[in-house]
Design a protein around this motif. Sequence first.
Motif, short mmCIF file in Angstrom:
data_model
loop_
_atom_site.label_atom_id
_atom_site.label_comp_id
_atom_site.label_asym_id
_atom_site.label_seq_id
_atom_site.Cartn_x
_atom_site.Cartn_y
_atom_site.Cartn_z
N MET A 1 0.95 -1.12 0.21
CA MET A 1 0.00 0.22 -0.28
C MET A 1 1.01 1.35 -0.28
N GLU A 2 1.39 1.92 0.26
CA GLU A 2 3.37 2.08 0.33
C GLU A 2 3.33 2.59 -0.68
N TRP A 3 3.46 2.26 -2.01
CA TRP A 3 3.96 3.15 -3.19
C TRP A 3 2.82 3.89 -3.34
N MET A 4 1.55 3.80 -3.21
CA MET A 4 0.94 4.90 -3.49
C MET A 4 0.58 6.07 -2.85
N ALA A 5 1.04 5.49 -1.24
CA ALA A 5 0.04 6.34 -0.37
C ALA A 5 -1.10 5.98 -0.42
N TRP A 6 -1.38 4.63 -0.80
CA TRP A 6 -2.89 4.78 -0.51
C TRP A 6 -3.35 4.48 0.85
N THR A 7 -4.15 4.56 1.23
CA THR A 7 -5.02 3.82 2.78
C THR A 7 -5.88 2.93 1.98
N TRP A 8 -6.88 2.02 3.78
CA TRP A 8 -7.08 1.16 2.74
C TRP A 8 -8.70 1.11 2.46
N PRO A 9 -9.42 2.54 3.38
CA PRO A 9 -10.61 2.47 2.22
C PRO A 9 -10.20 2.62 0.89
N THR A 10 -9.02 4.01 0.75
CA THR A 10 -9.14 4.13 -0.69
C THR A 10 -9.40 2.78 -1.52
N ALA A 11 -8.05 1.60 -0.70
CA ALA A 11 -8.46 0.58 -1.85
C ALA A 11 -9.41 -0.24 -1.58
N ILE A 12 -10.18 -0.34 -0.77
CA ILE A 12 -11.30 -1.34 -0.53
C ILE A 12 -12.49 -0.74 -1.41
N PHE A 13 -12.38 0.49 -1.90
CA PHE A 13 -13.44 1.32 -3.10
C PHE A 13 -12.80 1.00 -4.07
N PHE A 14 -12.09 0.98 -4.75
CA PHE A 14 -11.62 0.50 -6.00
C PHE A 14 -11.53 -1.42 -5.96
N MET A 15 -11.87 -1.96 -4.88
CA MET A 15 -11.94 -3.69 -4.86
C MET A 15 -13.23 -3.20 -5.16
N VAL A 16 -13.86 -2.91 -4.68
CA VAL A 16 -15.43 -2.88 -4.63
C VAL A 16 -15.72 -2.65 -6.55
N ILE A 17 -15.21 -1.97 -6.44
CA ILE A 17 -15.15 -1.53 -8.29
C ILE A 17 -15.24 -2.69 -8.77
N ALA A 18 -13.67 -2.95 -9.14
CA ALA A 18 -13.51 -3.64 -9.42
C ALA A 18 -14.10 -5.23 -9.68
N GLY A 19 -14.44 -5.36 -8.46
CA GLY A 19 -15.73 -6.78 -8.40
C GLY A 19 -16.54 -6.21 -8.86
N LEU A 20 -17.06 -5.04 -8.66
CA LEU A 20 -18.79 -4.99 -9.50
C LEU A 20 -18.63 -5.18 -10.87
N LEU A 21 -17.39 -4.13 -11.54
CA LEU A 21 -17.32 -4.85 -12.79
C LEU A 21 -17.14 -6.39 -12.89
N ILE A 22 -16.80 -6.98 -12.60
CA ILE A 22 -15.98 -8.25 -12.98
C ILE A 22 -17.37 -9.06 -12.95
N THR A 23 -18.29 -8.29 -11.61
CA THR A 23 -19.71 -9.34 -11.84
C THR A 23 -20.54 -9.28 -12.87
N PHE A 24 -20.33 -7.45 -13.08
CA PHE A 24 -22.03 -7.85 -13.90
C PHE A 24 -20.81 -8.23 -15.53
N SER A 25 -20.17 -8.44 -15.21
CA SER A 25 -19.13 -8.87 -16.67
C SER A 25 -19.83 -10.53 -16.83
N ILE A 26 -19.88 -11.19 -15.44
CA ILE A 26 -20.07 -12.28 -15.58
C ILE A 26 -21.77 -12.58 -15.72
N LEU A 27 -22.06 -11.72 -15.37
CA LEU A 27 -23.79 -11.62 -15.45
C LEU A 27 -24.75 -11.48 -17.03
N ALA A 28 -23.62 -10.69 -17.94
CA ALA A 28 -23.63 -10.10 -19.01
C ALA A 28 -23.64 -11.53 -19.90
N ILE A 29 -22.38 -11.87 -19.11
CA ILE A 29 -22.50 -13.48 -20.15
C ILE A 29 -23.62 -14.67 -20.25
N LYS A 30 -23.67 -14.59 -19.01
CA LYS A 30 -24.38 -15.97 -17.98
C LYS A 30 -25.83 -15.62 -18.58
#
Length: 90
Positions: A1-30
């Motif tokens: 986390m130190e390489w970009m000086a991110w905080t954990w809430p910021t990292a979690i935010f982007f992980m949630v967005i990435a998870g949503l995009l992956i989930t919606f991509s899978i839903l669109a295929i299935k």
Amino acid sequence: MEWMAWTWPTAIFFMVIAGLLITFSILAIKFPETPRKGVLQIETTRGDRLFITLLGSAFINLAWLGIVGAHQPYAMLVCLAYAAAVFRWV
């Protein structure tokens, strides 16, 4: 986390967005869907509604921060209600 000086809430935010995009991509295929018209009378798909939800949630959080200034977790409840409304009626 130190390489970009991110905080954990910021990292979690982007992980949630990435998870949503992956989930919606899978839903669109299935489960492909045809666009539907909602209360705004524009054709939207799940991805469109996700984008509208994320954009609206950003504005809700900015407005909350500017008007209330504190108790930011309560803004998340407003965002969740907004997301439910978008996915139901838009």
